[in-house]
Motif scaffolding. Sequence first.
Motif, PDB file in Angstrom:
ATOM      1  N   ARG A 120     -11.315  13.990   5.310  1.00  0.00           N
ATOM      2  CA  ARG A 120     -10.423  14.565   4.307  1.00  0.00           C
ATOM      3  C   ARG A 120     -10.739  16.017   3.966  1.00  0.00           C
ATOM      4  N   ALA A 146       0.830  -1.214   0.000  1.00  0.00           N
ATOM      5  CA  ALA A 146       0.000   0.000   0.000  1.00  0.00           C
ATOM      6  C   ALA A 146       0.860   1.257   0.000  1.00  0.00           C
ATOM      7  N   ARG A 165      -4.102  11.183  -5.174  1.00  0.00           N
ATOM      8  CA  ARG A 165      -4.072   9.904  -5.894  1.00  0.00           C
ATOM      9  C   ARG A 165      -5.332   9.086  -5.667  1.00  0.00           C
ATOM     10  N   THR A 166      -5.948   9.270  -4.528  1.00  0.00           N
ATOM     11  CA  THR A 166      -7.109   8.452  -4.197  1.00  0.00           C
ATOM     12  C   THR A 166      -8.438   9.184  -4.357  1.00  0.00           C
ATOM     13  N   GLN A 167      -8.406  10.516  -4.500  1.00  0.00           N
ATOM     14  CA  GLN A 167      -9.648  11.283  -4.638  1.00  0.00           C
ATOM     15  C   GLN A 167      -9.336  12.670  -5.182  1.00  0.00           C
ATOM     16  N   LYS A 168      -9.247  12.821  -6.494  1.00  0.00           N
ATOM     17  CA  LYS A 168      -8.894  14.101  -7.103  1.00  0.00           C
ATOM     18  C   LYS A 168     -10.071  15.067  -7.049  1.00  0.00           C
ATOM     19  N   THR A 220      -1.173  11.706  -1.426  1.00  0.00           N
ATOM     20  CA  THR A 220      -2.003  10.511  -1.251  1.00  0.00           C
ATOM     21  C   THR A 220      -3.476  10.838  -1.452  1.00  0.00           C
ATOM     22  N   GLN A 251       2.541   1.628  -3.530  1.00  0.00           N
ATOM     23  CA  GLN A 251       1.584   1.946  -4.587  1.00  0.00           C
ATOM     24  C   GLN A 251       0.902   3.289  -4.377  1.00  0.00           C
ATOM     25  N   ARG A 256      -1.269   4.079  -2.115  1.00  0.00           N
ATOM     26  CA  ARG A 256      -2.625   3.989  -1.587  1.00  0.00           C
ATOM     27  C   ARG A 256      -2.671   4.313  -0.100  1.00  0.00           C
ATOM     28  N   ARG A 257      -1.528   4.317   0.537  1.00  0.00           N
ATOM     29  CA  ARG A 257      -1.420   4.623   1.964  1.00  0.00           C
ATOM     30  C   ARG A 257      -0.322   5.664   2.147  1.00  0.00           C
ATOM     31  N   SER A 258      -0.610   6.705   2.907  1.00  0.00           N
ATOM     32  CA  SER A 258       0.334   7.813   3.071  1.00  0.00           C
ATOM     33  C   SER A 258       1.521   7.402   3.942  1.00  0.00           C
TER      34      SER A 258
END
Length: 409
Positions: free
Chosen positions: A359, A45, A392-395, A389, A48, A50-52
């Motif tokens: 977030r 994670a 990458r996961t929520q633009k 992060t 990739q 997906r995890r900060s």
Amino acid sequence: MPHYSDIGGSAESNGQRLARIRARHRWTQQRLATEAGYSLAAVKAFEQGRRSLDRPAVILAFARALDCHPTEITGSPYTPVHNDREGQDAVASIAAVRRALLRHGRPTRPAEHEAAAVDLPELRLRVAAANQYRQAASLAKSGNVLPALLRDLQVAAELCQGDQRREAFGLLASAYECAMQYLYKLGHSSDATLATERVVWSAQETGDPLRMVAARWFDAGEFLSIGEHDEAGAIIDAALTELGALRDRVPEAVSLRGAFHLKAALNSARATDSRGAEQHWKKAKAAAEELGEDRNDYQLQFGPTNVAIWGVSLPVEMGKGRLAVERASGVQLPTQYSPERRSHHFIDVGRAYFYNGQRDLALGAFLKAERFAPQATRMHAGVRETVGTMIRTQKRGELVELGIRLGVV
């Protein structure tokens, strides 16, 4: 401002750098997970994105396993984006400040006009101005004044005698602290370490016992930043022992004692000793209650407000978002509190919200931090990684706009 869909790529994340260093060692992800004490799923994670990978304790664990410096994972120092004029101005003086640091302890060989211009009252005013820039996180202004100021103080320390010499070294120590913070904020950790050494050496020349103890607060921080927790702890313990042996409980000594307990709490937090971190924080809180006011002795801010701020940052260091958010709700910052400390507090609040899954609130806190100290926020490793992060996961529009200013998209 371009929309995120117009952006062709993204900056390298901490996880991508971690993967590259791992590949350099010819390690599998499983090998890294085993050596660092994390699960294979966590390593995947992180790599990739997906995890900060933003918490220093986690970065230090991977750095120790891979035998690298933490900055190899965080990627600092960072280059300001091309249209960030203030950022470009901030980094313009790095080489000149470095040269001034390297000249410490060498014969200054002053020209006649330099020797004739030594004026301690004027130097006091210039050091005070440099500290104001430091507290305001005005990195460009700091870089602009520091090279000449350090040179003039080095000349004064060499030429003055007696009490004036001791005062000159005290001013020089304070200016080196400004240089240390300037370099640290811009991600030049090796140069910041050099400045810290100069702080310690200059403080010793003052003959002021409390000034010498205060310098070791920064010295402990150097070992803490590379995960040498035992060495950092030894420096902190020695300082607390000296402060405890003083007969007079002057406010300056109480303030320093509290500041060292906060440093001890941070050392424990990064060593994943949550119990030790809480114990030292409570001792710092007791010292703050004894003082009853916020102080800035030897440029180390300490008091009830500072302890409340650390009450948020310590849980953040340990990834305890819920506790950090809970404590943040009770923090009241005085109007006179420095922009630098305000910015750092809202960075911690933003990371706390992120860990807590909030977030939108995290973004709001980071934007508030940026308003108080733009360059310090944009250069902060934790902000860069966390915002990257999130993107990458929520633009999202405002989030991506911040990412562009940070240079992470």
